[in-house]
Design a protein around this motif. Structure first.
Motif, short mmCIF file in Angstrom:
data_model
loop_
_atom_site.label_atom_id
_atom_site.label_comp_id
_atom_site.label_asym_id
_atom_site.label_seq_id
_atom_site.Cartn_x
_atom_site.Cartn_y
_atom_site.Cartn_z
N VAL A 59 -6.96 -11.37 25.96
CA VAL A 59 -6.01 -12.50 25.89
C VAL A 59 -6.57 -13.69 26.66
O VAL A 59 -6.52 -14.83 26.18
CB VAL A 59 -4.62 -12.10 26.43
CG1 VAL A 59 -3.71 -13.32 26.55
CG2 VAL A 59 -3.98 -11.05 25.53
N VAL A 60 -7.15 -13.41 27.84
CA VAL A 60 -7.74 -14.50 28.64
C VAL A 60 -8.83 -15.20 27.84
O VAL A 60 -8.89 -16.44 27.79
CB VAL A 60 -8.29 -13.95 29.98
CG1 VAL A 60 -9.16 -14.98 30.68
CG2 VAL A 60 -7.15 -13.51 30.88
N GLU A 61 -9.71 -14.42 27.20
CA GLU A 61 -10.80 -15.00 26.42
C GLU A 61 -10.28 -15.73 25.17
O GLU A 61 -10.78 -16.80 24.82
CB GLU A 61 -11.82 -13.93 26.03
CG GLU A 61 -12.65 -13.45 27.20
CD GLU A 61 -13.43 -14.57 27.86
OE1 GLU A 61 -14.15 -15.31 27.16
OE2 GLU A 61 -13.31 -14.73 29.09
N LEU A 62 -9.28 -15.16 24.51
CA LEU A 62 -8.67 -15.84 23.35
C LEU A 62 -8.12 -17.19 23.76
O LEU A 62 -8.32 -18.20 23.09
CB LEU A 62 -7.57 -14.98 22.73
CG LEU A 62 -8.00 -13.76 21.94
CD1 LEU A 62 -6.80 -12.88 21.61
CD2 LEU A 62 -8.71 -14.18 20.66
N ARG A 63 -7.43 -17.17 24.87
CA ARG A 63 -6.82 -18.42 25.36
C ARG A 63 -7.90 -19.44 25.74
O ARG A 63 -7.80 -20.62 25.41
CB ARG A 63 -5.92 -18.10 26.54
CG ARG A 63 -5.09 -19.25 26.99
CD ARG A 63 -4.06 -18.79 27.98
NE ARG A 63 -3.45 -19.92 28.61
CZ ARG A 63 -2.92 -19.91 29.80
NH1 ARG A 63 -2.92 -18.80 30.51
NH2 ARG A 63 -2.39 -20.98 30.31
N GLU A 67 -8.46 -23.04 23.97
CA GLU A 67 -8.44 -24.29 24.73
C GLU A 67 -9.70 -25.12 24.49
O GLU A 67 -9.71 -26.32 24.71
CB GLU A 67 -8.27 -23.99 26.23
CG GLU A 67 -6.88 -23.50 26.58
CD GLU A 67 -6.75 -23.01 28.01
OE1 GLU A 67 -7.78 -22.92 28.72
OE2 GLU A 67 -5.62 -22.69 28.41
N GLN A 68 -10.76 -24.45 24.03
CA GLN A 68 -12.00 -25.16 23.70
C GLN A 68 -11.98 -25.68 22.27
O GLN A 68 -12.96 -26.25 21.80
CB GLN A 68 -13.20 -24.23 23.89
CG GLN A 68 -13.46 -23.86 25.32
CD GLN A 68 -14.61 -22.87 25.47
OE1 GLN A 68 -15.21 -22.45 24.49
NE2 GLN A 68 -14.91 -22.50 26.70
N GLY A 69 -10.88 -25.47 21.56
CA GLY A 69 -10.73 -26.02 20.22
C GLY A 69 -10.81 -25.03 19.08
O GLY A 69 -10.69 -25.41 17.91
N HIS A 70 -11.01 -23.76 19.37
CA HIS A 70 -11.06 -22.74 18.32
C HIS A 70 -9.64 -22.32 17.95
O HIS A 70 -8.74 -22.32 18.79
CB HIS A 70 -11.82 -21.50 18.80
CG HIS A 70 -13.25 -21.75 19.06
ND1 HIS A 70 -14.20 -21.76 18.06
CD2 HIS A 70 -13.93 -21.99 20.22
CE1 HIS A 70 -15.38 -21.99 18.58
NE2 HIS A 70 -15.25 -22.14 19.89
N THR A 71 -9.47 -21.97 16.69
CA THR A 71 -8.20 -21.35 16.32
C THR A 71 -8.19 -19.96 16.92
O THR A 71 -9.24 -19.40 17.26
CB THR A 71 -8.06 -21.24 14.79
OG1 THR A 71 -9.06 -20.33 14.31
CG2 THR A 71 -8.19 -22.60 14.11
N LEU A 72 -7.01 -19.36 17.03
CA LEU A 72 -6.95 -18.01 17.56
C LEU A 72 -7.72 -17.03 16.68
O LEU A 72 -8.37 -16.11 17.18
CB LEU A 72 -5.50 -17.57 17.73
CG LEU A 72 -4.75 -18.21 18.91
CD1 LEU A 72 -3.29 -17.80 18.92
CD2 LEU A 72 -5.42 -17.82 20.23
N ALA A 73 -7.65 -17.24 15.37
CA ALA A 73 -8.38 -16.35 14.45
C ALA A 73 -9.89 -16.47 14.67
O ALA A 73 -10.60 -15.46 14.72
CB ALA A 73 -8.02 -16.66 13.01
N SER A 74 -10.39 -17.70 14.81
CA SER A 74 -11.84 -17.85 15.03
C SER A 74 -12.21 -17.35 16.42
O SER A 74 -13.29 -16.77 16.60
CB SER A 74 -12.29 -19.29 14.82
OG SER A 74 -11.81 -20.14 15.84
N LEU A 79 -14.94 -13.15 19.68
CA LEU A 79 -14.89 -12.03 20.61
C LEU A 79 -15.35 -10.73 19.95
O LEU A 79 -16.08 -9.93 20.56
CB LEU A 79 -13.49 -11.86 21.19
CG LEU A 79 -12.99 -13.02 22.05
CD1 LEU A 79 -11.59 -12.73 22.57
CD2 LEU A 79 -13.95 -13.28 23.20
N ASP A 80 -14.95 -10.52 18.70
CA ASP A 80 -15.38 -9.32 17.98
C ASP A 80 -16.89 -9.33 17.76
O ASP A 80 -17.55 -8.30 17.92
CB ASP A 80 -14.65 -9.21 16.64
CG ASP A 80 -13.16 -8.92 16.80
OD1 ASP A 80 -12.74 -8.50 17.90
OD2 ASP A 80 -12.43 -9.13 15.81
N LEU A 81 -17.44 -10.49 17.42
CA LEU A 81 -18.89 -10.59 17.21
C LEU A 81 -19.65 -10.38 18.52
O LEU A 81 -20.69 -9.72 18.54
CB LEU A 81 -19.25 -11.95 16.60
CG LEU A 81 -18.83 -12.12 15.14
CD1 LEU A 81 -19.02 -13.58 14.71
CD2 LEU A 81 -19.61 -11.19 14.24
#
Length: 141
Positions: A59-63, A67-74, A79-81
């Motif tokens: 969650v911390v990394e998603l957030r 905040e850096q401009g990525h959508t949550l999906a991207s 993170l998966d990659l």
């Protein structure tokens, strides 16, 4: 033992309220991650969401990525990659260690083979020398 699970980063121990408070996000944000399939928290016997330390890190990394401009999906894909890459790096390192060990074993075996050949050749030379010496004595008598 039940306490062993406390050290398990994948054991779901945090309630949604605890997770939201620790992370500084709203419970609604955590619910949205679950609804979108970006995070799958465990469930208590009563059906309440429970989060693991690894999920809190996610969650911390998603957030951070959002905040850096990525959508949550991207962000989730990133993170998966990264996780896939880390896994491949670990497998590569293990394979490299196995290869290096096999090369050392081969080199040891080759060294032992060469030593055995030298000993065999030395023994043959000694035998042949003894035969020649024996034949030579018979010729002189």
């Amino acid at each position: 033992m039940a306490l062993d699970r406390l050290d398990d980063p994948d054991h779901p121990v945090y309630s949604m309220g605890q997770a939201a408070e620790l992370l500084g996000v709203t419970p609604a944000f955590l619910r949205s991650l679950d609804a979108s399939g970006l995070l799958r928290p465990g469930r208590s016997d009563g059906g309440h969401r429970r989060y693991s330390r690894r999920q809190l890190d996610r969650v911390v990394e998603l957030r951070r990525l959002s905040e850096q401009g990525h959508t949550l999906a991207s962000a989730a894909e990133i993170l998966d990659l990264r996780a896939d890459l880390d896994g491949e790096r670990a497998r590569h390192a293990a394979t490299t260690r196995e290869r290096d060990e096999a090369v050392r074993d081969r080199d040891t075996a080759l060294g032992e083979r060469d030593t055995a050949r030298r000993e065999r050749d030395r023994a043959r030379d000694e035998r042949d020398g003894a035969r020649r010496a024996g034949h030579g004595d018979g010729d002189q008598n």
